[in-house]
Design an enzyme around this catalytic site. Structure first.
Site, PDB file in Angstrom:
ATOM      1  N   SER A 146       0.776  -0.945   0.104  1.00  0.00           N
ATOM      2  CA  SER A 146       0.018  -0.006  -0.087  1.00  0.00           C
ATOM      3  C   SER A 146       0.771   1.193  -0.083  1.00  0.00           C
ATOM      4  O   SER A 146       0.599   2.410  -0.859  1.00  0.00           O
ATOM      5  CB  SER A 146      -0.981   0.043   1.144  1.00  0.00           C
ATOM      6  N   ASP A 190       8.123  -3.356  -5.749  1.00  0.00           N
ATOM      7  CA  ASP A 190       6.936  -3.110  -5.472  1.00  0.00           C
ATOM      8  C   ASP A 190       6.697  -1.831  -6.609  1.00  0.00           C
ATOM      9  O   ASP A 190       5.464  -1.895  -7.326  1.00  0.00           O
ATOM     10  CB  ASP A 190       6.602  -2.533  -4.086  1.00  0.00           C
ATOM     11  N   ASN A 233       4.770  -1.819   9.663  1.00  0.00           N
ATOM     12  CA  ASN A 233       5.048  -0.858   8.931  1.00  0.00           C
ATOM     13  C   ASN A 233       6.546  -1.015   8.735  1.00  0.00           C
ATOM     14  O   ASN A 233       7.511  -0.839   9.574  1.00  0.00           O
ATOM     15  CB  ASN A 233       4.569   0.697   9.687  1.00  0.00           C
TER      16      ASN A 233
END
Length: 458
Positions: A146, A190, A233
């Protein structure tokens, strides 16, 4: 594959999510968006923690994404808002130097990474004023990228707002580099899949130079994503960067042992290239060079003939200065083994043997064991979830993403999908009220989605 991101004319009224985003934007800013930008999350099917070592990975984009509505103006400000009220509004002057706080990785700092990347690429002293509303459908801190999707979306829309043009490859490389402003030493997977993805196919992503090759997934199986509901995170913890550092030190040690100049190599793949060795030979070299016990700083300094100060400045990163022991044997064994599994996975997909699904499942299972035992990037919740997935009918299951929380990806025969979903729901989500509340966005079948794109209202 088109070299630049697509610009697609679309009917906003016919798309519920775009319509809601437009309404929120108009309520917030009193004007309509000029354009929309989106960047997808991803699931890595195999090849964990090896992109930053220079090795190929095999992800696919997922249908969940970061979507932004944007207007361009002369306000001299960049204004950000998020559909989700837990993410606070933010604004910054276009004339200010953009500063990103590595010690406090708030959502808008990821956005600013993308803005800063484009600003630096083109040497823009005064950015166009922008108003943006963001809507994310990727579960945060779940290992589905994300944060990188937000960086990519910001880079794409900043390029468009400032009337610049870049290829997908250039955007991917810029966004991989600029995400490091938040403190994560990622390898580029990513951002690459977010831009280079194409609907209906996974991709083998190779680095230096960056390129993507279609990988046709076998008929007869689907990939199911399941979130263990423990968040991680990357930028807020040092686990990830410690692994990057351990691989860097292992690179120097292997080079030194074989008479190469350690200052000329920084990635494990470079040692293999310099030695003109196979991955099997590199695994044998790991067994020869490293002892399984953790190495101390003093031992590494002695073996590399460097000072403690050189060790801290040249090998460690800002958030790994506290680390005293380094598992070089385990980390390098995982990397070379995982790199071999990626190539085997692609080979099976290309040759389409009758038992392809079983063969790929076995490679995924081996990958999870290596991530768990050698790279130590799993967690009890992920291990429990992977075990449940295998008992529920998956032929292969493994953690995906950085680890230490987040998601598992499972390969499930097409005829068993419904029974698989029910069994995983009953065993992992339903017994725990917190997980049960998150289940709808935590357990889903994923098909390979398309890459980042711009949308104009038709």
């Amino acid at each position: 594959m088109a070299s630049n991101p697509s610009k697609i004319k679309t009917s906003v009224a016919a798309n519920e999510r775009l319509k809601n985003l437009k309404n929120s934007f108009e309520a917030k800013y009193g004007e309509s968006p000029l354009f929309y930008a989106c960047a997808p999350g991803r699931v890595n099917l195999i090849g964990e923690h090896i992109d930053y070592c220079g090795y190929s990975v095999l992800p696919m984009a997922i249908e969940q994404n970061i979507l932004a509505a944007v207007s361009v103006n002369n306000s001299g400000m960049i204004q950000l808002a998020n559909i989700n009220p837990q993410y606070k509004d933010f604004k910054v002057s276009c004339s200010e130097d953009i500063t990103i706080d590595k010690d406090d990785p708030k959502w808008y700092f990821y956005f600013l990474c993308g803005v800063k990347g484009i600003q630096e690429k083109f040497g823009i002293t005064y950015l166009a004023g922008m108003s943006c509303v963001i809507d994310g459908s990727i579960p945060p801190s779940s290992g589905l990228s994300s944060s990188s999707a937000l960086v990519c979306c910001a880079g794409l829309l900043t390029m468009e707002a400032n009337q610049k043009s870049l290829s997908k490859v250039a955007l991917a490389e810029i966004c991989a580099k600029c995400e490091r402003y938040i403190g994560t030493e990622g390898g580029g997977m990513d951002q690459s899949i977010s831009f280079l993805a194409e609907k209906g196919t996974a991709k083998l992503i190779e680095f230096q130079p960056l390129r993507a090759t279609d990988v046709k997934l076998p008929e007869g199986a689907v990939f199911v994503i399941s979130n263990c509901c423990k968040e991680m995170n990357k930028a807020a913890s040092s686990h990830y960067n410690i692994r990057v550092v351990e691989c860097r030190i292992a690179t120097k040690m292997l080079a030194h042992h074989r008479g190469l100049d350690p200052s000329k190599v920084s990635k494990l793949s470079q040692v293999q290239t310099e030695l003109n060795a196979s991955l099997e030979e590199m695994l044998a070299l790991v067994e020869e060079v490293f002892h399984p016990e953790p190495y101390t700083r003093e031992e590494i300094c002695k073996l590399l003939s460097i000072t403690s100060e050189q060790f801290s400045t040249e090998l460690l990163s800002a958030n790994t200065q506290h680390v005293t022991h380094f598992k070089l044997y385990q980390r390098s064994k995982h990397v070379y083994g995982e790199a071999a599994r990626v190539m085997n996975f692609k080979s099976v997909c290309d040759s389409e043997p009758a038992d392809a699904v079983q063969m790929l499942g076995e490679l995924m299972n081996q990958s999870h064991v290596s991530c768990r035992d050698l790279y130590e990037c799993s967690c009890p919740e992920l291990d429990q979830l992977v075990d449940i997935c295998l008992k529920s009918g998956a032929v292969g299951s493994r953690l995906t993403g950085a680890g230490w929380g987040g998601c598992a990806v499972s390969m499930v025969p097409s005829g068993k999908v419904e029974s698989f979903l029910k069994a995983v729901r009953d065993a992992y989500y339903t017994p725990d009220p917190r997980r049960a509340a998150m289940e709808k966005q935590s357990l889903f079948v994923s098909k390979p989605g398309g890459g980042a794109a711009l949308f104009l209202e038709d």
